[in-house]
Every structure is written in structure tokens, then in C-alpha cells.
Write an enzyme that holds these catalytic residues in place. Structure first.
Site, PDB file in Angstrom:
ATOM      1  N   HIS A   1       3.180   3.092  -8.730  1.00 35.53           N
ATOM      2  CA  HIS A   1       3.037   1.650  -8.986  1.00 35.53           C
ATOM      3  C   HIS A   1       4.302   1.114  -9.670  1.00 35.53           C
ATOM      4  O   HIS A   1       4.777   0.026  -9.343  1.00 35.53           O
ATOM      5  CB  HIS A   1       1.805   1.380  -9.855  1.00 35.53           C
ATOM      6  CG  HIS A   1       0.504   1.791  -9.219  1.00 35.53           C
ATOM      7  ND1 HIS A   1       0.158   1.423  -7.932  1.00 35.53           N
ATOM      8  CD2 HIS A   1      -0.539   2.525  -9.689  1.00 35.53           C
ATOM      9  CE1 HIS A   1      -1.041   1.930  -7.650  1.00 35.53           C
ATOM     10  NE2 HIS A   1      -1.477   2.602  -8.686  1.00 35.53           N
TER      11      HIS A   1
ATOM     12  N   LEU B   1      10.694 -20.928  -4.700  1.00 35.62           N
ATOM     13  CA  LEU B   1       9.798 -19.928  -4.107  1.00 35.62           C
ATOM     14  C   LEU B   1       8.483 -19.987  -4.861  1.00 35.62           C
ATOM     15  O   LEU B   1       8.480 -20.038  -6.095  1.00 35.62           O
ATOM     16  CB  LEU B   1      10.399 -18.512  -4.260  1.00 35.62           C
ATOM     17  CG  LEU B   1       9.468 -17.342  -3.920  1.00 35.62           C
ATOM     18  CD1 LEU B   1       9.231 -17.265  -2.413  1.00 35.62           C
ATOM     19  CD2 LEU B   1      10.049 -16.014  -4.396  1.00 35.62           C
TER      20      LEU B   1
ATOM     21  N   ASP C   1       0.830  -1.206   0.000  1.00 30.75           N
ATOM     22  CA  ASP C   1       0.000   0.000   0.000  1.00 30.75           C
ATOM     23  C   ASP C   1       0.869   1.263   0.000  1.00 30.75           C
ATOM     24  O   ASP C   1       1.970   1.254   0.549  1.00 30.75           O
ATOM     25  CB  ASP C   1      -0.897  -0.025   1.248  1.00 30.75           C
ATOM     26  CG  ASP C   1      -2.114   0.859   1.089  1.00 30.75           C
ATOM     27  OD1 ASP C   1      -2.290   1.461   0.008  1.00 30.75           O
ATOM     28  OD2 ASP C   1      -2.886   0.956   2.054  1.00 30.75           O
TER      29      ASP C   1
HETATM   30  C1  FPP Z   1      -1.823   0.153  -3.405  1.00 28.94           C
HETATM   31  O1  FPP Z   1      -1.343   1.478  -3.434  1.00 28.94           O
HETATM   32  C2  FPP Z   1      -1.253  -0.613  -4.481  1.00 28.94           C
HETATM   33  C3  FPP Z   1      -1.955  -1.185  -5.510  1.00 28.94           C
HETATM   34  C4  FPP Z   1      -3.416  -1.068  -5.643  1.00 28.94           C
HETATM   35  C5  FPP Z   1      -1.278  -1.909  -6.591  1.00 28.94           C
HETATM   36  C6  FPP Z   1      -0.040  -2.636  -6.238  1.00 28.94           C
HETATM   37  C7  FPP Z   1       0.647  -2.941  -7.492  1.00 28.94           C
HETATM   38  C8  FPP Z   1       1.980  -2.929  -7.706  1.00 28.94           C
HETATM   39  C9  FPP Z   1       3.004  -2.754  -6.676  1.00 28.94           C
HETATM   40  C10 FPP Z   1       2.499  -3.120  -9.090  1.00 28.94           C
HETATM   41  C11 FPP Z   1       2.001  -4.321  -9.817  1.00 28.94           C
HETATM   42  C12 FPP Z   1       2.413  -5.578  -9.183  1.00 28.94           C
HETATM   43  C13 FPP Z   1       3.034  -6.596  -9.809  1.00 28.94           C
HETATM   44  C14 FPP Z   1       3.226  -7.875  -9.145  1.00 28.94           C
HETATM   45  C15 FPP Z   1       3.554  -6.450 -11.151  1.00 28.94           C
HETATM   46  P1  FPP Z   1      -2.390   2.674  -3.595  1.00 28.94           P
HETATM   47  O2  FPP Z   1      -2.487   3.015  -5.033  1.00 28.94           O
HETATM   48  O3  FPP Z   1      -3.688   2.289  -2.951  1.00 28.94           O
HETATM   49  O4  FPP Z   1      -1.670   3.790  -2.797  1.00 28.94           O
HETATM   50  P2  FPP Z   1      -2.394   4.965  -1.968  1.00 28.94           P
HETATM   51  O5  FPP Z   1      -3.132   4.317  -0.841  1.00 28.94           O
HETATM   52  O6  FPP Z   1      -1.234   5.795  -1.505  1.00 28.94           O
HETATM   53  O7  FPP Z   1      -3.297   5.689  -2.922  1.00 28.94           O
END
Ligand code: FPP
Length: 265
Positions: A52, A146, A35
Site C-alpha cells: 500500500h 484537477l 489493485d
Molecule cells: C487493493 O490492493 C488496494 C487497496 C485496498 C488500497 C489502495 C490504497 C492505496 C494505494 C493507498 C492509499 C491511497 C491514498 C489515496 C492515500 P489489495 O490489497 O487488494 O491487493 P491484493 O489484491 O494483491 O491483495
């Protein structure tokens, strides 16, 4: 009684942190709610998708850390069912990033001996990303150093609903008798069947919720919440989480202090 002071690891290098870890008391399975990507980007005046993209670098480092420490399973929450409510632009960009990650990372996953598997209602993601998911699953299916579970269009409640629905079909068809159903039997219908439950859940960015992640599997999991935003959660942060995990006494509902952090009830 004098209060024990918390150890301060700030001055220690990664090598020193690594040396402090007890290799006998490492989790077998780590789950992560990644997050804070959006906030990381907004703090820098960048579009959310830049967060991201930076978060993918953390994914790489944590996979490497798990491999280095022989941690057998890592389950990461990449896209929840609730994430479909985000603006289409962000959803498309996330799916594109996933596809690019799979294309560029396939060789590296194979080199690391990592098996990739998607969990969730994966069929609902766009077909070009889905094709890559299936391709990488197939190409890594034989690897066993893994297991990397990536939760895509995942929700813990719907995972349980889907499991119960398939179980009900098996009862209806006479393949299963109701008296055969116990916790272990139901577990066999979940996407994580055969895996130990996560020993450690990490959630970054200061939020302290489970957010519909692995609801069944987290029953006895140790929770580690950190204010660090996911793109800043790299190898050092992973080591700090593991050191904190090693301080926990896992009782699984029992009273004895003799239960080791890895034993099961
Ligand atoms: C939450 O941060 C994160 C996500 C919804 C996406 C997580 C995805 C990645 C790390 C990249 C893709 C993954 C792979 C395996 C290729 P948020 O956007 O909710 O952050 P915020 O709470 O600060 O808005």
C-alpha cells in the site's frame, strides 16, 4: 484481409510514448481501481502494508500525469465498503497511510492546483483520518486544475441508495415532483454530480471486475485491464493505458463510426 498487427511500444521511451498521444483525444475523467498492492508486497516477502505504501507513489505519479496532460478529473478507489472486512491491523495501517499521505501531500496538491474530495460513506473512517480529509478538502476547495476524488468507505450500490433516499425525502417534503425525475436529475444526487462520467476505467492486477465501483457512472466507460500490479503502475503504464484508450471507438450505443472518442450521445 491482412490482420493488423498490434503496435509494440516496448522499445519506446516515455517521451516517445507521450509524443504518440493525440492531445485532442484524451479522457476528461479517469477512474482507477488500484489493485494488487498486497500481491506486490507478498512477492517480495514484505508485509501487505508495504505494498500500500508503494502504491501511494503510483498515486503521486498518476496525479502528476493527469496534471501534465490537463485531464480534469481522477477518481481513485482507495477503500471500499467491503475492505472493512480486512484484518483490523491492515485497516488501521491503511487509515494511517491515508492520514500521512494527506499531511505530507497538502502543499503538493495545492502547488499542482488539485482539489481533493472524498466520496463514499466517509464519516465512518477513524476521526483522525477524517479530520485530515476535511482539512485537505477545505484547503483545496478553490483549486480547479484537477479534481481528485478519493473513494473512501465507498460502494456503488450504497451511493445509489443514499441518492435515492435523499431524493425520496425531497419528494416527501414537496420540493421535488416525481415527474421531475430523470437520469440527469438523479445524477444530481450522486457524489460525482457535475462531473463528466469517467471516459476510462483502469483496473490493475489482472482482475476484470468492477467491484461495486461507480456503478451508475461507468455505463459507457472504456475499460482497461492490465496485469501490472498497482505499485508498478507508474507514468509509463499510464501512458500505455491512454494510448490504448485512443484506439477505442466510442459509439455510446450508436452505429456510426463517425462518433469521436469524446462525444456524448
Ligand atoms: C487493493 O490492493 C488496494 C487497496 C485496498 C488500497 C489502495 C490504497 C492505496 C494505494 C493507498 C492509499 C491511497 C491514498 C489515496 C492515500 P489489495 O490489497 O487488494 O491487493 P491484493 O489484491 O494483491 O491483495
Amino acid at each position: 484481409m491482412a490482420k493488423e498487427t498490434e503496435p509494440n511500444f516496448d522499445h519506446l521511451s516515455e517521451a516517445e510514448l507521450l509524443a504518440l498521444l493525440d492531445p485532442e483525444v484524451l479522457p476528461k475523467h479517469i477512474a482507477i481501481i488500484m489493485d494488487g498492492n498486497g500481491r506486490w508486497a507478498e512477492l517480495r516477502g514484505l508485509p501487505r502494508i508495504a505494498g500500500h505504501a508503494e502504491g501511494i507513489k503510483s498515486v503521486r505519479e498518476i496525479i502528476t500525469l493527469c496534471r501534465d496532460l490537463d485531464i480534469g478529473a481522477l477518481t481513485i478507489y482507495a477503500f471500499s465498503q467491503e475492505n472493512w472486512k480486512r484484518p483490523a491491523l491492515e485497516i488501521n495501517a491503511l487509515m494511517m497511510l491515508l492520514e500521512q499521505y494527506l499531511q505530507s501531500e497538502l502543499d503538493e496538491l495545492i502547488r499542482k492546483g488539485a482539489r481533493f474530495r472524498a466520496i463514499g460513506r466517509v464519516d465512518s473512517i477513524p476521526s483522525s483520518a477524517l479530520n485530515w480529509v476535511r482539512k485537505v478538502e477545505k484547503a483545496t476547495a478553490h483549486l480547479d486544475k484537477l479534481l481528485l476524488n478519493v473513494a473512501l468507505s465507498y460502494g456503488g450500490r450504497s451511493e445509489i441508495v443514499d441518492a435515492v433516499r435523499r431524493l425520496a425525502e425531497d419528494v416527501q417534503d414537496g420540493r421535488v415532483q416525481p415527474e421531475m425525475i430523470d437520469e440527469a436529475f438523479l445524477e444530481g444526487y450522486l457524489s460525482t454530480h457535475g462531473l463528466p462520467d469517467p471516459d476510462l476505467l483502469i483496473r490493475t492486477s489482472g482482475e476484470t471486475r468492477i467491484s461495486n465501483f461507480l456503478l451508475w457512472q461507468l455505463a459507457y466507460t472504456e475499460m482497461y485491464f492490465t496485469p501490472t500490479l498497482w505499485p508498478d503502475f507508474r507514468r509509463r503504464e499510464g501512458l500505455l493505458a491512454l494510448l490504448e484508450y485512443q484506439k477505442r471507438e466510442r459509439r455510446f450505443g450508436q452505429v456510426s463510426k463517425a462518433v469521436s472518442p469524446q462525444s456524448r450521445p
